[in-house]
Design an enzyme around this catalytic site. Structure first.
Site, PDB file in Angstrom:
ATOM      1  N   ILE A  64      -9.520 -11.766   0.782  1.00 47.72           N
ATOM      2  CA  ILE A  64      -9.945 -11.855  -0.611  1.00 47.72           C
ATOM      3  C   ILE A  64      -8.765 -11.702  -1.568  1.00 47.72           C
ATOM      4  CG2 ILE A  64     -12.318 -11.158  -0.166  1.00 47.72           C
ATOM      5  CD1 ILE A  64     -11.641  -8.355  -1.140  1.00 47.72           C
ATOM      6  N   ASP A 103       5.467  -2.666   0.765  1.00 48.40           N
ATOM      7  CA  ASP A 103       4.930  -2.014   1.955  1.00 48.40           C
ATOM      8  C   ASP A 103       4.309  -0.692   1.518  1.00 48.40           C
ATOM      9  OD1 ASP A 103       4.313  -0.837   4.336  1.00 48.40           O
ATOM     10  OD2 ASP A 103       6.328  -0.937   5.193  1.00 48.40           O
ATOM     11  N   ASN A 161      -5.621  -4.522  -4.282  1.00 42.85           N
ATOM     12  CA  ASN A 161      -6.538  -5.094  -3.303  1.00 42.85           C
ATOM     13  C   ASN A 161      -6.206  -4.717  -1.857  1.00 42.85           C
ATOM     14  OD1 ASN A 161      -8.266  -7.565  -2.139  1.00 42.85           O
ATOM     15  ND2 ASN A 161      -6.173  -7.752  -1.355  1.00 42.85           N
ATOM     16  N   TYR A 169     -11.466   6.406   6.358  1.00 47.33           N
ATOM     17  CA  TYR A 169     -11.568   5.223   5.490  1.00 47.33           C
ATOM     18  C   TYR A 169     -12.446   5.531   4.283  1.00 47.33           C
ATOM     19  CZ  TYR A 169     -12.641   0.424   4.021  1.00 47.33           C
ATOM     20  OH  TYR A 169     -12.795  -0.737   3.291  1.00 47.33           O
ATOM     21  N   LYS A 195     -11.561   5.304   0.242  1.00 49.35           N
ATOM     22  CA  LYS A 195     -12.286   4.435  -0.687  1.00 49.35           C
ATOM     23  C   LYS A 195     -12.924   5.237  -1.817  1.00 49.35           C
ATOM     24  CE  LYS A 195     -10.584   1.520   0.264  1.00 49.35           C
ATOM     25  NZ  LYS A 195      -9.972   0.345  -0.394  1.00 49.35           N
TER      26      LYS A 195
END
Length: 314
Positions: free
Chosen positions: A29, A76, A103, A181, A185
């Site tokens: 995306i 990076d 992103n 994770y 988020k």
């Protein structure tokens, strides 16, 4: 889940004169986002780790859009020094910056630490973008109206009850790869609401989003962690995933839609395709957002020196 498509790429306005950076713009995306920004006349920097993959992505965007204002920026996110160099490289161009799309990300990877000794999902998905954004912030503020878009995930709902377990971030046994994770988020959402508070009174519009579940390379972390036996299952599940073209629409909405400014949409959390909803309670916790900001700032100062943010708050 099926969402009403209330935004599409043909609703992106002309972006002539706008400058944009898309992290992870070489694939998935991120690639679609960079391509559509370029197609609508923005000057786009594709920021990614690998020159071997970033430069071909730039050339492909140029070919598909017939636009030449697309460049590679080496970034990076596993190295704070690389993040600092990337920001300095861009700033040396003396360009404005109207759109920053954070992103890039990794998902459910086996436990590792970045080169700075930070748990990798938290380091890549949050800390690297936190530093990159703050180093670019004076230019973003000088380029108003401007947008900061932080790509989060519905997976933030899997974070621990307290939100982020700061003292356990580097403990390989404290959480599963999916919980790590989820915390990263959630951090994207909390960063957004604290940054939005600090940008009060400016015309910088900062929002976060869940792009949907998408057919992209991000599942490679799951396979690396759990094994290739998952590939057939992922292949079947992917029949119900969004395509990258559709998956990019929510961040393109946040980055370009006139509605963001017309409706003064700030500090919001969006789902496909441009619908604002409430995150979980931890994602609205302003005290936790401030704690995360202070923790992130102090961690980076510990690694790069106390003066790293000297120009960010000028």
């Amino acid at each position: 889940m099926f969402w009403k498509k209330r935004f599409s790429s043909d609703k992106i306005p002309d972006l002539s004169g706008k400058v944009a950076i898309v992290t992870g713009g070489n694939t998935g995306i991120g690639f679609v986002t960079a391509r559509e920004l370029a197609r609508n006349n923005a000057h786009v920097f594709v920021a990614s780790r690998s020159k071997d993959r970033g430069e071909p992505a730039v050339e492909l965007i140029k070919k598909e859009t017939k636009k030449d204002a697309v460049e590679f920026l080496q970034l990076d996110l596993k190295s704070l020094n690389s993040v600092k160099r990337a920001a300095e490289t861009f700033l040396a161009r003396n360009l404005p910056l109207h759109i920053l799309v954070n992103n890039a990300g990794i998902a459910a990877t086996p436990f590792e630490k970045t080169s700075d000794g930070i748990q990798d999902q938290f380091g890549v998905n949050h800390i690297g973008h936190f530093l990159f954004t703050l180093l670019l912030l004076p230019t973003i503020k000088a380029s108003v109206p401007s947008r900061i878009v932080n790509v989060s995930s519905k997976a933030h709902t899997g974070a621990p009850p307290i939100g982020i377990e700061f003292e356990k971030l580097n403990d390989p046994n404290a959480n599963t790869s999916f919980q790590r994770y989820s915390q990263s988020k959630l951090a994207n959402i909390l960063f957004t609401i604290e940054l939005n508070k600090r940008l009060s009174g400016t015309n910088v519009y900062c929002n976060s989003l869940h792009p949907g579940v998408i057919k992209t390379e991000i599942t490679r972390g799951v396979v690396a962690n759990w094994g290739t036996w998952l590939n057939p299952i992922i292949s079947i599940m992917s029949l119900f995933f969004l395509s990258p073209d559709d998956g990019a629409l929510t961040q393109l909405y946040c980055a370009t839609s006139p509605e963001i400014e017309e409706k003064d949409l700030r500090g919001k959390y969006f789902v496909p395709f441009g619908e604002a909803i409430e995150p979980i309670a931890q994602g609205k916790d302003e005290e936790l957002a401030k704690k995360l900001w202070d923790f992130s700032e102090n961690l980076i100062k510990e690694k790069l020196g106390d003066d790293i943010f000297s120009k960010s708050y000028a």
